[in-house]
Motif scaffolding. Structure first.
Motif, PDB file in Angstrom:
ATOM      1  N   GLN A  56       6.292  -2.657 -11.283  1.00 15.92           N
ATOM      2  CA  GLN A  56       6.245  -4.036 -10.790  1.00 15.92           C
ATOM      3  C   GLN A  56       4.826  -4.603 -10.780  1.00 15.92           C
ATOM      4  O   GLN A  56       4.612  -5.759 -11.177  1.00 15.92           O
ATOM      5  CB  GLN A  56       6.859  -4.088  -9.387  1.00 15.92           C
ATOM      6  N   THR A  57       3.857  -3.812 -10.320  1.00 17.76           N
ATOM      7  CA  THR A  57       2.468  -4.299 -10.214  1.00 17.76           C
ATOM      8  C   THR A  57       1.509  -3.209 -10.691  1.00 17.76           C
ATOM      9  O   THR A  57       0.784  -2.610  -9.890  1.00 17.76           O
ATOM     10  CB  THR A  57       2.131  -4.701  -8.769  1.00 17.76           C
ATOM     11  N   PRO A  58       1.488  -2.931 -11.974  1.00 15.09           N
ATOM     12  CA  PRO A  58       0.720  -1.786 -12.473  1.00 15.09           C
ATOM     13  C   PRO A  58      -0.770  -1.874 -12.185  1.00 15.09           C
ATOM     14  O   PRO A  58      -1.398  -0.847 -11.870  1.00 15.09           O
ATOM     15  CB  PRO A  58       1.001  -1.790 -13.979  1.00 15.09           C
ATOM     16  N   TYR A  59      -1.367  -3.059 -12.250  1.00 15.51           N
ATOM     17  CA  TYR A  59      -2.817  -3.135 -12.105  1.00 15.51           C
ATOM     18  C   TYR A  59      -3.289  -3.030 -10.659  1.00 15.51           C
ATOM     19  O   TYR A  59      -4.478  -2.822 -10.413  1.00 15.51           O
ATOM     20  CB  TYR A  59      -3.339  -4.412 -12.754  1.00 15.51           C
ATOM     21  N   SER A  60      -2.374  -3.140  -9.722  1.00 20.32           N
ATOM     22  CA  SER A  60      -2.751  -2.885  -8.334  1.00 20.32           C
ATOM     23  C   SER A  60      -2.581  -1.406  -7.971  1.00 20.32           C
ATOM     24  O   SER A  60      -3.025  -0.975  -6.911  1.00 20.32           O
ATOM     25  CB  SER A  60      -1.909  -3.743  -7.384  1.00 20.32           C
ATOM     26  N   ARG A  61      -1.968  -0.661  -8.870  1.00 23.08           N
ATOM     27  CA  ARG A  61      -1.660   0.747  -8.592  1.00 23.08           C
ATOM     28  C   ARG A  61      -2.427   1.711  -9.495  1.00 23.08           C
ATOM     29  O   ARG A  61      -2.781   2.809  -9.063  1.00 23.08           O
ATOM     30  CB  ARG A  61      -0.162   0.986  -8.817  1.00 23.08           C
ATOM     31  N   LEU A  62      -2.663   1.313 -10.724  1.00 18.86           N
ATOM     32  CA  LEU A  62      -3.197   2.213 -11.728  1.00 18.86           C
ATOM     33  C   LEU A  62      -4.521   1.710 -12.273  1.00 18.86           C
ATOM     34  O   LEU A  62      -4.841   0.521 -12.197  1.00 18.86           O
ATOM     35  CB  LEU A  62      -2.202   2.382 -12.885  1.00 18.86           C
ATOM     36  N   GLN A  73       4.300   2.104 -21.056  1.00 19.87           N
ATOM     37  CA  GLN A  73       5.411   1.163 -21.148  1.00 19.87           C
ATOM     38  C   GLN A  73       6.054   1.053 -19.767  1.00 19.87           C
ATOM     39  O   GLN A  73       6.725   1.984 -19.312  1.00 19.87           O
ATOM     40  CB  GLN A  73       6.438   1.651 -22.174  1.00 19.87           C
ATOM     41  N   PHE A  74       5.836  -0.076 -19.109  1.00 21.94           N
ATOM     42  CA  PHE A  74       6.309  -0.236 -17.733  1.00 21.94           C
ATOM     43  C   PHE A  74       7.716  -0.822 -17.749  1.00 21.94           C
ATOM     44  O   PHE A  74       7.909  -2.035 -17.683  1.00 21.94           O
ATOM     45  CB  PHE A  74       5.346  -1.111 -16.940  1.00 21.94           C
ATOM     46  N   GLU A  75       8.694   0.082 -17.813  1.00 21.05           N
ATOM     47  CA  GLU A  75      10.095  -0.312 -17.818  1.00 21.05           C
ATOM     48  C   GLU A  75      10.834   0.414 -16.699  1.00 21.05           C
ATOM     49  O   GLU A  75      10.703   1.637 -16.540  1.00 21.05           O
ATOM     50  CB  GLU A  75      10.745   0.012 -19.170  1.00 21.05           C
ATOM     51  N   ARG A  76      11.616  -0.342 -15.950  1.00 17.79           N
ATOM     52  CA  ARG A  76      12.310   0.208 -14.791  1.00 17.79           C
ATOM     53  C   ARG A  76      13.232   1.382 -15.163  1.00 17.79           C
ATOM     54  O   ARG A  76      13.397   2.322 -14.383  1.00 17.79           O
ATOM     55  CB  ARG A  76      13.123  -0.914 -14.127  1.00 17.79           C
ATOM     56  N   LYS A  77      13.784   1.355 -16.363  1.00 18.94           N
ATOM     57  CA  LYS A  77      14.734   2.392 -16.770  1.00 18.94           C
ATOM     58  C   LYS A  77      14.098   3.772 -16.808  1.00 18.94           C
ATOM     59  O   LYS A  77      14.803   4.780 -16.746  1.00 18.94           O
ATOM     60  CB  LYS A  77      15.339   2.066 -18.130  1.00 18.94           C
ATOM     61  N   TYR A  78      12.768   3.833 -16.935  1.00 18.40           N
ATOM     62  CA  TYR A  78      12.108   5.130 -16.997  1.00 18.40           C
ATOM     63  C   TYR A  78      11.812   5.717 -15.627  1.00 18.40           C
ATOM     64  O   TYR A  78      11.371   6.865 -15.544  1.00 18.40           O
ATOM     65  CB  TYR A  78      10.799   5.020 -17.775  1.00 18.40           C
ATOM     66  N   THR A  79      11.985   4.967 -14.568  1.00 18.77           N
ATOM     67  CA  THR A  79      11.653   5.505 -13.247  1.00 18.77           C
ATOM     68  C   THR A  79      12.674   6.550 -12.819  1.00 18.77           C
ATOM     69  O   THR A  79      13.860   6.474 -13.148  1.00 18.77           O
ATOM     70  CB  THR A  79      11.590   4.385 -12.199  1.00 18.77           C
ATOM     71  N   ALA A  80      12.198   7.526 -12.055  1.00 16.76           N
ATOM     72  CA  ALA A  80      13.089   8.577 -11.566  1.00 16.76           C
ATOM     73  C   ALA A  80      14.198   8.004 -10.691  1.00 16.76           C
ATOM     74  O   ALA A  80      15.349   8.439 -10.762  1.00 16.76           O
ATOM     75  CB  ALA A  80      12.285   9.616 -10.790  1.00 16.76           C
ATOM     76  N   VAL A  81      13.868   6.988  -9.878  1.00 18.40           N
ATOM     77  CA  VAL A  81      14.869   6.448  -8.961  1.00 18.40           C
ATOM     78  C   VAL A  81      16.028   5.824  -9.736  1.00 18.40           C
ATOM     79  O   VAL A  81      17.205   5.991  -9.360  1.00 18.40           O
ATOM     80  CB  VAL A  81      14.215   5.447  -7.976  1.00 18.40           C
ATOM     81  N   GLU A  82      15.749   5.146 -10.856  1.00 13.48           N
ATOM     82  CA  GLU A  82      16.820   4.557 -11.648  1.00 13.48           C
ATOM     83  C   GLU A  82      17.651   5.634 -12.340  1.00 13.48           C
ATOM     84  O   GLU A  82      18.882   5.531 -12.407  1.00 13.48           O
ATOM     85  CB  GLU A  82      16.238   3.589 -12.679  1.00 13.48           C
ATOM     86  N   HIS A 143      -2.857   4.811  -3.652  1.00 12.85           N
ATOM     87  CA  HIS A 143      -1.785   3.858  -3.366  1.00 12.85           C
ATOM     88  C   HIS A 143      -0.412   4.413  -3.753  1.00 12.85           C
ATOM     89  O   HIS A 143       0.611   3.934  -3.253  1.00 12.85           O
ATOM     90  CB  HIS A 143      -2.021   2.538  -4.099  1.00 12.85           C
ATOM     91  N   GLN A 144      -0.388   5.392  -4.637  1.00 11.07           N
ATOM     92  CA  GLN A 144       0.892   5.964  -5.046  1.00 11.07           C
ATOM     93  C   GLN A 144       1.471   6.905  -3.987  1.00 11.07           C
ATOM     94  O   GLN A 144       2.671   7.179  -4.014  1.00 11.07           O
ATOM     95  CB  GLN A 144       0.751   6.729  -6.365  1.00 11.07           C
TER      96      GLN A 144
END
Length: 274
Positions: A56-62, A73-82, A143-144
Motif C-alpha cells: 500500500q505505501t512502499p516508500y514509507s516502509r522500504l 512488484q507491489f501486488e496484493r496477491k503476493y502477500t502471505a495474508v492473501e 516499521h515492518q
C-alpha cells in the motif's frame, strides 16, 4: 504436518538471465519462498515476504534503494495474508512465525498476523536494532515489525543436526521444527529444518541464492546474484563456508534432506508442482 509452499513476493531486477539464469527478457524473476505449516494444533509461517502495508505505501516502509534495485512488484496477491486466505484460513489462525532473518523481503508481513509469536535468533534482532552502516540501515526496516506483540529469541547451541548447530525445542512449537544457524548473509541468519513423513526439509533462507550453488560437482552462481550476495553479506568467509557445508549436506544426505533457498523461482516451482 502439511506444508504449503508460497510465493510471498516478486522481484524483477534488470538483468534477466544474469540474475535468475532463465529469463529471456530484460528483467529477471525472483520469488520470496515462504512456508505455511499446518500442525496438529495451529498454523506456522516461515518468513512472510512483503506485507499489505508494503504494497500500500512502499516508500514509507522500504528503502527506495532496494525498491528500485530489486524492481519490487507491489501486488496484493503476493502477500502471505492473501495467499493464506485463498487456502481457507484467517490471519488470526497464524499463531507462530519463524524468521530466517529480518531483511525487508522476509519480515514485511509480520504485522499482518497480530496474534502470532515471532521466533528469531537473538543476534539477528541485535543487528536489526543497531542498523549500522549503509546496507544495514536499508535492509532492516523497523516499521515492518515495531507492532509485533510477542517475540521469542534464541541463541545457537543444542544437539547438532547433520553436523550443523541446531536450536531445538522452539517455544510452543512442535519438536519437528528446528532453527539451524547459517550466519554470513546477516549476523543472525538461520535456516529452518522441518522433519516430515518424507524426510527433512531445510529452508536455507538467503544462505544461497541460486540453485546451482548447491551443485557439489560444479557449483556456480549467476553474475547478478553473486554480486548481490557480495553486497549484502556481513561475514563473507562464514557465508561461503556455510554454502560449502550445505553442498556437502545435499550430497551426503540427498535421500534424507531436501533444501531450497528463498529467491530461486525454479526451486519454488519444483516444490509447488510436487
Amino acid at each position: 504436518m502439511r506444508i504449503h509452499h508460497l510465493n510471498c513476493g516478486c522481484m524483477c531486477p534488470v538483468g534477466g538471465a544474469l540474475f535468475d539464469g532463465f529469463s529471456r527478457g530484460l528483467t529477471a524473476h525472483l520469488v520470496c519462498h515462504c512456508l505455511l505449516i499446518e500442525t496438529n494444533q495451529e498454523l506456522v509461517l516461515i518468513d512472510t515476504g512483503f506485507g499489505l502495508r508494503d504494497v500500500q505505501t512502499p516508500y514509507s516502509r522500504l528503502s527506495p534503494f532496494f525498491v528500485h534495485f530489486n524492481n519490487i512488484q507491489f501486488e496484493r496477491k503476493y502477500t502471505a495474508v492473501e495467499q493464506i486466505k485463498q487456502l481457507g484460513f484467517s490471519p488470526q489462525d497464524i499463531r507462530h512465525i519463524i524468521l530466517t532473518h529480518l531483511d525487508f523481503d522476509h519480515a514485511g508481513g509480520l504485522e499482518d498476523f497480530p496474534e502470532a509469536t515471532v521466533h528469531v535468533m537473538q543476534s539477528e534482532m541485535a543487528a536489526a536494532r543497531a542498523r549500522r552502516g549503509f546496507i544495514a540501515s536499508r535492509r532492516y526496516r523497523p516499521h515492518q515489525w515495531d507492532e509485533v506483540k510477542q517475540w521469542q529469541y534464541y541463541g545457537a547451541g543444542g544437539e547438532p543436526w547433520f553436523g550443523f548447530e541446531a536450536v531445538r525445542d522452539l517455544d510452543k512449537l512442535p519438536p519437528e521444527i528446528l532453527l539451524i544457524p547459517l550466519v554470513g548473509h546477516t549476523p543472525g541468519h538461520a535456516g529452518v529444518a522441518i522433519n516430515t513423513a518424507e524426510g527433512w526439509l531445510l529452508h536455507a533462507g538467503d544462505a544461497y541464492f541460486y540453485r546451482q550453488e548447491m551443485d557439489p560437482a560444479n557449483p556456480r552462481c549467476t553474475p547478478g546474484l553473486r554480486a548481490y550476495q557480495w553486497m549484502m553479506d556481513v561475514d563473507r568467509p562464514a557465508r561461503l563456508l556455510n554454502q560449502q557445508r550445505l553442498r556437502r549436506l545435499s550430497l551426503d544426505h540427498r535421500n534424507d534432506v531436501q533444501l531450497f533457498c528463498s529467491h530461486d523461482a525454479v526451486e519454488l516451482e519444483a516444490f509447488v508442482d510436487h
